[in-house]
Design a protein around this motif. Structure first.
Motif, PDB file in Angstrom:
ATOM      1  N   TYR A  77     -32.695 -26.387  34.752  1.00 37.91           N
ATOM      2  CA  TYR A  77     -31.877 -25.491  33.943  1.00 37.91           C
ATOM      3  C   TYR A  77     -30.499 -26.093  33.795  1.00 37.91           C
ATOM      4  CZ  TYR A  77     -29.638 -21.221  32.340  1.00 37.91           C
ATOM      5  OH  TYR A  77     -28.947 -20.299  31.606  1.00 37.91           O
ATOM      6  N   THR A  78     -30.008 -26.189  32.553  1.00 43.03           N
ATOM      7  CA  THR A  78     -28.728 -26.831  32.281  1.00 43.03           C
ATOM      8  C   THR A  78     -27.541 -25.949  32.618  1.00 43.03           C
ATOM      9  OG1 THR A  78     -28.672 -26.044  30.014  1.00 43.03           O
ATOM     10  CG2 THR A  78     -29.743 -28.173  30.414  1.00 43.03           C
ATOM     11  N   GLY A  79     -27.753 -24.636  32.672  1.00 43.21           N
ATOM     12  CA  GLY A  79     -26.660 -23.707  32.933  1.00 43.21           C
ATOM     13  C   GLY A  79     -26.222 -22.963  31.689  1.00 43.21           C
ATOM     14  N   LEU A  84     -33.280 -24.070  29.616  1.00 42.23           N
ATOM     15  CA  LEU A  84     -34.391 -24.501  30.454  1.00 42.23           C
ATOM     16  C   LEU A  84     -35.080 -25.683  29.781  1.00 42.23           C
ATOM     17  CD1 LEU A  84     -36.059 -23.933  33.005  1.00 42.23           C
ATOM     18  CD2 LEU A  84     -37.560 -22.545  31.592  1.00 42.23           C
ATOM     19  N   ARG A  85     -35.094 -26.810  30.447  1.00 42.67           N
ATOM     20  CA  ARG A  85     -35.709 -28.021  29.898  1.00 42.67           C
ATOM     21  C   ARG A  85     -36.989 -28.303  30.661  1.00 42.67           C
ATOM     22  NH1 ARG A  85     -32.735 -26.928  26.269  1.00 42.67           N
ATOM     23  NH2 ARG A  85     -30.774 -27.922  25.875  1.00 42.67           N
TER      24      ARG A  85
END
Length: 142
Positions: A77-79, A84-85
């Protein structure tokens, strides 16, 4: 039975090298986690970091069976919103060849400070060359 506490300066730390070319991902990770944890020593204590150093070479040639190359997903999760990748095993090994093996081993170690310290004793390289030949690592067979 008394728990054995070994001082840091009394510990003998060995270096091991594992060639992951053509070997199953889980078996390589389980053996590496076992040695990093220190379970191969008679003085194993679960709350101390007393494991050895592990160097893994040819991490980009690790094998998975069946459809796991496409079906196994790695997420982060990038934040950000909708951050969500997801990457399949095949995509991740193309982009970051050492990442699947490192993530698998970190999942087999304790959570928290102790596990992060143990993970710092792991060195993973995509190719067959590594800069730790001066430590004379012993070969670990899988």
């Amino acid at each position: 039975m008394k728990t054995i506490f070994v001082k840091d300066y009394e510990q003998k730390r060995d270096w091991y090298v594992i060639d992951a070319a053509g070997k199953p991902l889980g078996r390589v990770a389980a053996k590496a986690a076992y040695v990093l944890r220190g379970k191969n020593k008679a003085t194993f204590t679960p709350n101390q970091e007393m494991g050895d150093f592990v160097v893994i070479i040819n991490a980009d040639k690790v094998a998975v069976t069946g459809n796991k190359g496409e079906d196994m997903l790695y997420r982060h999760y990038t934040g950000y919103v909708r951050g969500l990748r997801e990457y399949s095993f095949n995509k991740l090994i193309e982009r970051h060849p050492t990442d699947p093996l490192t993530r698998t081993i970190s999942g087999m170690l304790p959570n928290g400070k102790l596990g992060r310290k143990m993970l710092s004793n792991l060195k993973v390289y995509a190719g067959a060359e590594h800069p730790h030949t001066a430590q004379n690592p012993k070969v670990l067979d899988i």
